[in-house]
Design a protein around this motif. Structure first.
Motif, PDB file in Angstrom:
ATOM      1  N   GLU A 128      18.173  28.661 -12.999  1.00  0.00           N
ATOM      2  CA  GLU A 128      16.881  28.780 -13.202  1.00  0.00           C
ATOM      3  C   GLU A 128      16.120  27.456 -12.988  1.00  0.00           C
ATOM      4  O   GLU A 128      14.876  27.576 -12.491  1.00  0.00           O
ATOM      5  CB  GLU A 128      16.956  28.832 -14.776  1.00  0.00           C
ATOM      6  CG  GLU A 128      17.439  30.187 -15.378  1.00  0.00           C
ATOM      7  CD  GLU A 128      17.380  30.450 -16.976  1.00  0.00           C
ATOM      8  OE1 GLU A 128      16.535  29.645 -17.581  1.00  0.00           O
ATOM      9  OE2 GLU A 128      17.754  31.594 -17.203  1.00  0.00           O
ATOM     10  N   TYR A 129      16.879  26.421 -12.772  1.00  0.00           N
ATOM     11  CA  TYR A 129      16.165  25.152 -12.154  1.00  0.00           C
ATOM     12  C   TYR A 129      15.638  25.226 -10.942  1.00  0.00           C
ATOM     13  O   TYR A 129      14.431  25.080 -10.585  1.00  0.00           O
ATOM     14  CB  TYR A 129      17.199  23.970 -12.478  1.00  0.00           C
ATOM     15  CG  TYR A 129      16.409  22.687 -11.970  1.00  0.00           C
ATOM     16  CD1 TYR A 129      15.840  21.589 -12.430  1.00  0.00           C
ATOM     17  CD2 TYR A 129      16.890  22.249 -10.554  1.00  0.00           C
ATOM     18  CE1 TYR A 129      15.551  20.527 -11.925  1.00  0.00           C
ATOM     19  CE2 TYR A 129      16.467  21.231  -9.795  1.00  0.00           C
ATOM     20  CZ  TYR A 129      15.610  20.207 -10.390  1.00  0.00           C
ATOM     21  OH  TYR A 129      15.439  19.118  -9.832  1.00  0.00           O
ATOM     22  N   SER A 173       6.527  21.982 -17.259  1.00  0.00           N
ATOM     23  CA  SER A 173       7.611  22.137 -16.195  1.00  0.00           C
ATOM     24  C   SER A 173       7.558  21.060 -15.140  1.00  0.00           C
ATOM     25  O   SER A 173       8.612  20.701 -14.379  1.00  0.00           O
ATOM     26  CB  SER A 173       7.424  23.729 -15.472  1.00  0.00           C
ATOM     27  OG  SER A 173       6.137  23.477 -14.619  1.00  0.00           O
ATOM     28  N   CYS A 205      12.711  24.687 -18.925  1.00  0.00           N
ATOM     29  CA  CYS A 205      13.757  24.115 -17.984  1.00  0.00           C
ATOM     30  C   CYS A 205      13.721  22.678 -18.575  1.00  0.00           C
ATOM     31  O   CYS A 205      12.864  21.958 -18.002  1.00  0.00           O
ATOM     32  CB  CYS A 205      13.445  24.119 -16.489  1.00  0.00           C
ATOM     33  SG  CYS A 205      14.872  23.425 -15.454  1.00  0.00           S
ATOM     34  N   PRO A 255      21.621  27.441 -16.274  1.00  0.00           N
ATOM     35  CA  PRO A 255      20.660  26.480 -16.254  1.00  0.00           C
ATOM     36  C   PRO A 255      20.216  25.854 -14.891  1.00  0.00           C
ATOM     37  O   PRO A 255      18.957  25.672 -14.587  1.00  0.00           O
ATOM     38  CB  PRO A 255      21.082  25.500 -17.078  1.00  0.00           C
ATOM     39  CG  PRO A 255      22.258  25.909 -17.985  1.00  0.00           C
ATOM     40  CD  PRO A 255      22.593  27.066 -17.307  1.00  0.00           C
TER      41      PRO A 255
END
Length: 423
Positions: free
Chosen positions: A83-84, A235, A273, A80
């Motif tokens: 990917e953030y 996002s 996200c 996570p």
């Protein structure tokens, strides 16, 4: 033999009913009193829908799926936090083709019908414009919170969150008998999100894409594929959604073309996200808002979502006028929560809402929470009794690791005026 996705390795493992087929006993872990598997897999089989991009996105090594709108939805490929930062710094590609189903309303009375099911004034939505909207029930409850796209004068798409809006709208029109056609269309989006998304879109569609305003859409051709491109996304970053016509035929081809164009810019696939959307105060249907929530309860930063003064009627208008007159009893507020990291929200760190207390009395629940990488703090959205939503109010949040101190703070937590996605 059925494949079960191992959420740790991202690879299918033998499972399902294979043991039963061979006459063997069920695994011992099914026995009463056995320790539960803390990370059970997601069954892959024909009954659940698959995005037109399913096989293409799967090639990148999906680590975790969820089920959204009756479809497999890739949620995680790597980590996570990785990917953030890919979303914040570079450009990312999301398979949302099954999750964001497109419900089309067309026909002579398409405007009137669409205007009837949302509390925003549709007369303020031009052809080629998008609006974030609530779809409301007769009691004012939120049925869904889609993005509305006005594709033509009398053709609208609802790009859905997770609920059966098609059935709701079909039922409404069965009772109303209006001259409209309501159907799910073979149109599926991918999201291209992140600060380098403009460069990728220019490489694919040319410089004219730079003239597309925030929350507007425009039609383009890419090879033999027709797409509608909107300056929207889930996002809080610069981003686009590319809606593909005849998606069941062209899905893998479009994914491949976008992926190829994205490589010089460091594109990587990610799932939506949630750390970034929580930082941005963005709502998630099914946890932050549900049919039990009305639009007046989502917080004052969303007051533009409801126009009770418009001349046109809409479903739930009388209920919401009555709710405004008596005053709401609860609101969604932002919290900062003390203690060690609450995780990334989609990593199994938040299976249920967290209860919220004041002096031992239950006053609400945290509906979405995570550790904000930007702020290096635990943050969360909470549905609270209205008298405990003033900035600075001190509360107690009960997490699986124990009670924690929390303070009501303004939301969105990051980029409160949403300047970033408007760039």
């Amino acid at each position: 033999m059925t494949d079960i996705l191992d959420p740790t390795s991202g690879t299918p493992t033998a499972g399902g009913d294979a043991a039963t087929d061979q006459g063997a006993s069920p695994p011992a872990t099914d026995a009463p009193g056995a320790e539960p598997d803390t990370a059970p897999g997601v069954l892959l089989y024909p009954r659940l829908r698959k995005s037109p991009y399913f096989w293409a996105s799967r090639e990148h090594g999906v680590k975790l799926y969820s089920v959204y709108n009756h479809s497999y939805h890739p949620r995680l490929y790597t980590d996570p936090l990785e990917e953030y930062w890919a979303l914040r710094n570079d450009v990312t590609l999301w398979d949302v083709g099954g999750a964001e189903r497109q419900i089309e309303i067309s026909g002579p009375q398409a405007f009137d019908f669409t205007n009837l099911v949302i509390p925003r004034d549709l007369s303020k939505c031009k052809v080629g414009q998008c609006k974030y909207v609530f779809i409301t029930a007769p009691d004012g409850g939120i049925v869904n919170d889609p993005v509305l796209l006005r594709v033509e004068e009398n053709r609208f798409w609802f790009s859905l969150a997770d609920s059966d809006v098609l059935l709701y709208l079909l039922g409404l029109n069965y009772a109303l008998g209006m001259d409209v056609e309501i159907k799910e269309v073979d149109v599926s989006p991918v999201q291209v999100q992140g600060p380098k998304s403009k460069q990728v879109l220019v490489d694919l569609f040319g410089d004219s894409i730079l003239d597309l305003p925030y929350y507007y859409l425009r039609r383009y051709q890419l090879d033999d594929m027709t797409v509608e491109i909107s300056r929207t996304g889930y996002s809080g970053e610069i981003g686009y959604e590319i809606y593909l016509y005849d998606a069941s035929q062209h899905g893998v081809k479009l994914w491949s073309r976008i992926w190829e164009a994205g490589q010089p810019h460091g594109m990587r696939p990610i799932g939506p996200c949630h750390m970034r959307r929580i930082e941005g105060g963005m709502l998630a249907y099914g946890c932050d808002i549900t049919l039990d929530t009305n639009p007046l309860e989502v917080g004052y930063d969303y007051k533009w979502m409801v126009d009770l003064e418009q001349e046109a009627d809409f479903i739930g208008k009388d209920a919401l006028i009555a709710a405004r007159e008596r005053g709401v009893s609860r609101l969604i507020a932002g919290l900062e929560i003390s203690g060690p990291s609450l995780g990334g929200y989609i990593d199994g760190s938040m299976i249920e809402p967290f209860p919220v207390y004041r002096a031992g009395e239950s006053v609400g629940r945290v509906t979405s929470a995570c550790r904000s990488p930007e702020l290096d703090k635990n943050i969360g959205l909470a549905l609270l009794a209205v008298e405990f939503t003033a900035i600075g109010t001190e509360l107690t949040v009960e997490t699986p690791e124990g009670a924690r101190h929390a303070t009501v703070v303004p939301k969105p937590f990051v980029d409160p005026t949403k300047e970033t996605p408007k760039q």
